[in-house]
Design an enzyme around this catalytic site. Structure first.
Site, short mmCIF file in Angstrom:
data_model
loop_
_atom_site.label_atom_id
_atom_site.label_comp_id
_atom_site.label_asym_id
_atom_site.label_seq_id
_atom_site.Cartn_x
_atom_site.Cartn_y
_atom_site.Cartn_z
N ASP A 15 0.82 -1.22 0.00
CA ASP A 15 0.00 0.00 0.00
C ASP A 15 0.84 1.27 0.00
O ASP A 15 0.69 2.12 -0.87
CB ASP A 15 -0.93 0.02 1.23
CG ASP A 15 -2.08 -0.97 1.11
OD1 ASP A 15 -2.42 -1.34 -0.03
OD2 ASP A 15 -2.62 -1.37 2.15
N ARG A 95 0.39 3.92 17.17
CA ARG A 95 -0.01 4.89 16.17
C ARG A 95 0.23 6.35 16.56
O ARG A 95 0.73 7.13 15.75
CB ARG A 95 -1.48 4.68 15.75
CG ARG A 95 -1.69 3.41 14.92
CD ARG A 95 -0.84 3.42 13.66
NE ARG A 95 -0.97 2.20 12.88
CZ ARG A 95 -0.12 1.19 12.89
NH1 ARG A 95 0.95 1.22 13.68
NH2 ARG A 95 -0.28 0.13 12.13
N ASP A 124 -6.79 2.54 12.07
CA ASP A 124 -5.56 3.31 11.99
C ASP A 124 -5.76 4.68 11.32
O ASP A 124 -5.13 5.66 11.70
CB ASP A 124 -4.47 2.52 11.26
CG ASP A 124 -3.93 1.38 12.11
OD1 ASP A 124 -4.09 1.46 13.35
OD2 ASP A 124 -3.37 0.43 11.55
N SER A 173 -2.22 -9.19 5.92
CA SER A 173 -1.78 -7.88 6.36
C SER A 173 -1.29 -8.05 7.80
O SER A 173 -2.04 -8.47 8.68
CB SER A 173 -2.95 -6.89 6.30
OG SER A 173 -2.61 -5.74 7.02
N1 ARG Z 1 -7.28 -4.51 14.99
C1 ARG Z 1 -6.07 -3.99 15.53
C2 ARG Z 1 -6.18 -2.53 15.83
O1 ARG Z 1 -7.04 -1.89 15.30
C3 ARG Z 1 -4.87 -4.30 14.69
C4 ARG Z 1 -4.88 -3.82 13.29
C5 ARG Z 1 -3.58 -4.18 12.66
N2 ARG Z 1 -3.46 -3.95 11.28
C6 ARG Z 1 -3.01 -4.87 10.38
N3 ARG Z 1 -2.77 -4.47 9.19
N4 ARG Z 1 -2.83 -6.11 10.69
O2 ARG Z 1 -5.42 -2.03 16.60
#
Ligand code: ARG
Length: 396
Positions: A15, A95, A124, A173
């Site tokens: 991405d 983040r 995110d 991912s």
């Molecule tokens: N669901 C988790 C969160 O929102 C992890 C997301 C992780 N992203 C990924 N691309 N695996 O914090």
């Protein structure tokens, strides 16, 4: 006339890699600056981001915030027993710090716009946007604005000579930092589908773990772990070592349905061996040291802390206020906890603290320090109102 300079939050994955040419060709920027932030993801991943950033962008930065991530985000989350819907947060905690570093580069570079590769379906985007918007930046998120499919992205990458590692053999991912690893996508998107063993990198399957229990000893000081098996270690080293120990015993795997901020339910798989052990040991120590009133109220505070942490709203004034309360309680949370790890399970073996409120002299079956006959008076008032109600109901 081009649009000048844009700073891109960069991981080197598919991405964010195609974001570089997209920002030039589709969005009309003259200059793309990529920034990779190291929060303890595997070194190979940081290296991949460096290589790709240097290859694709006009300028590339790598910023190492591993130690800060531990002391400013993971330690507070241990003190707050931070977890969302039952799992230790990892991605969510990283983040705000990543976003803060991106903003710093944007300021240094004099850019007016920040781009990221988040989709319009996840959490995110919200955690990033919050920080970027608060700092006054325009935001571009090609993945959510252009509604791109994986197939289109792979084709576009090939046309731009961008090496692609995502494919039929690696459809996942993955987001990783030193506290947690998350895996989603591909066949995992069917919640009924059992995950193949090869998605796991930090934990062995409990069936394959050793047949004997492994013990660890953790020393806490003011709510944070300071030593492992008697050896004083900096936070990052302690977490990494404990990830290996708990991981080889199959501890810290999680396969769950999670409620995202937008309301979507998602199937998520996590690995967080050290976090599982440290959070459980910390909570255990709190139960030895804190009063019943403190424990009950802190449970509520921890929940609110975790909600805000999950949303990435660490700059909400409430978050600071909750931290202040938590820090006050943690001053006494010092001591030692011993944990047994065995085939995917974990149990507390023992705990001790100079601040412990436990008194064997008071509670023991074998002592007379308390005159038990005094409890008769206490007991005669106990449940008084409920008893009165029960009597009245019986008469009716
Ligand atoms: N669901 C988790 C969160 O929102 C992890 C997301 C992780 N992203 C990924 N691309 N695996 O914090």
């Amino acid at each position: 006339m081009g649009k000048g300079k844009v700073v891109l939050a960069f991981s080197g994955g598919l991405d964010t890699s195609i974001c570089v040419p997209l920002l030039r060709e589709h969005y009309g920027y003259d200059e793309v600056v990529t920034v990779a932030v190291d929060v303890g993801q595997p070194e190979a991943e940081v290296e991949r981001a460096n290589e790709k950033g240097r290859m694709l962008a006009d300028k590339h930065y790598t910023i190492d915030v591993k130690e800060r991530f531990v002391t400013e985000y993971i330690f507070p989350s241990i003190k707050a027993n931070g977890s969302y819907e039952g799992y230790p947060m990892g991605t969510a905690l990283a983040r705000p710090l990543i976003a803060e570093e991106i903003v710093r580069v944007a300021q240094d570079e004099g850019a007016s716009c920040i781009a990221h590769g988040c989709t319009g379906k996840g959490n995110d985007q919200l955690r990033f946007d919050f920080v970027f918007r608060a700092a006054g930046y325009e935001i571009i998120a090609p993945m959510r604005e252009m509604n791109l499919t994986r197939e289109w992205e792979i084709q576009y990458a090939k046309e731009h000579d961008i090496p692609v590692s995502v494919g039929k053999s690696n459809p996942y991912s993955i987001d990783e930092n030193c506290w947690s690893r998350s895996i989603e996508g591909g066949m995992l998107e069917n919640p009924a589908h059992r995950p193949p063993e090869d998605i796991y990198a930090w934990t062995v399957s409990p069936e394959d773990a050793p047949d004997t229990m492994e013990e660890v000893r953790i020393d806490f000081e003011a709510g944070v772990p300071v030593a492992l098996d008697g050896e004083v270690l900096p936070g990052l080293a302690l977490i990494r070592r404990l990830n290996l120990i708990a991981g080889r015993n199959g501890v810290g795997r999680n396969d769950m349905i999670e409620d995202r901020i937008l309301g979507l339910k998602a199937r998520e798989i996590y690995e967080h061996p050290a976090a599982t052990v440290l959070l459980a040991a910390h909570r255990d120590l709190e139960h030895l040291v804190l009063t019943r009133n403190e424990l009950a109220f802190k449970h509520i505070v921890d929940e609110r802390w975790s909600e805000l942490g999950y949303m990435g709203l660490v700059h909400d004034p409430l978050f600071q206020a909750l931290n202040a309360f938590i820090d006050t309680t943690q001053k006494r949370v010092s001591g030692t906890v011993e944990v047994g790890l065995y085939k995917g399970s974990m149990r507390m073996l023992g705990r001790s603290s100079l601040s412990g409120l436990y008194s064997d002299d008071l509670v023991s079956f074998d002592t007379c320090t308390i005159d038990q006959s005094h409890a008769v008076g206490f007991s005669s008032y106990f449940g008084l109102q409920a008893r009165l109600c029960m009597q009245k109901n019986r008469k009716k």
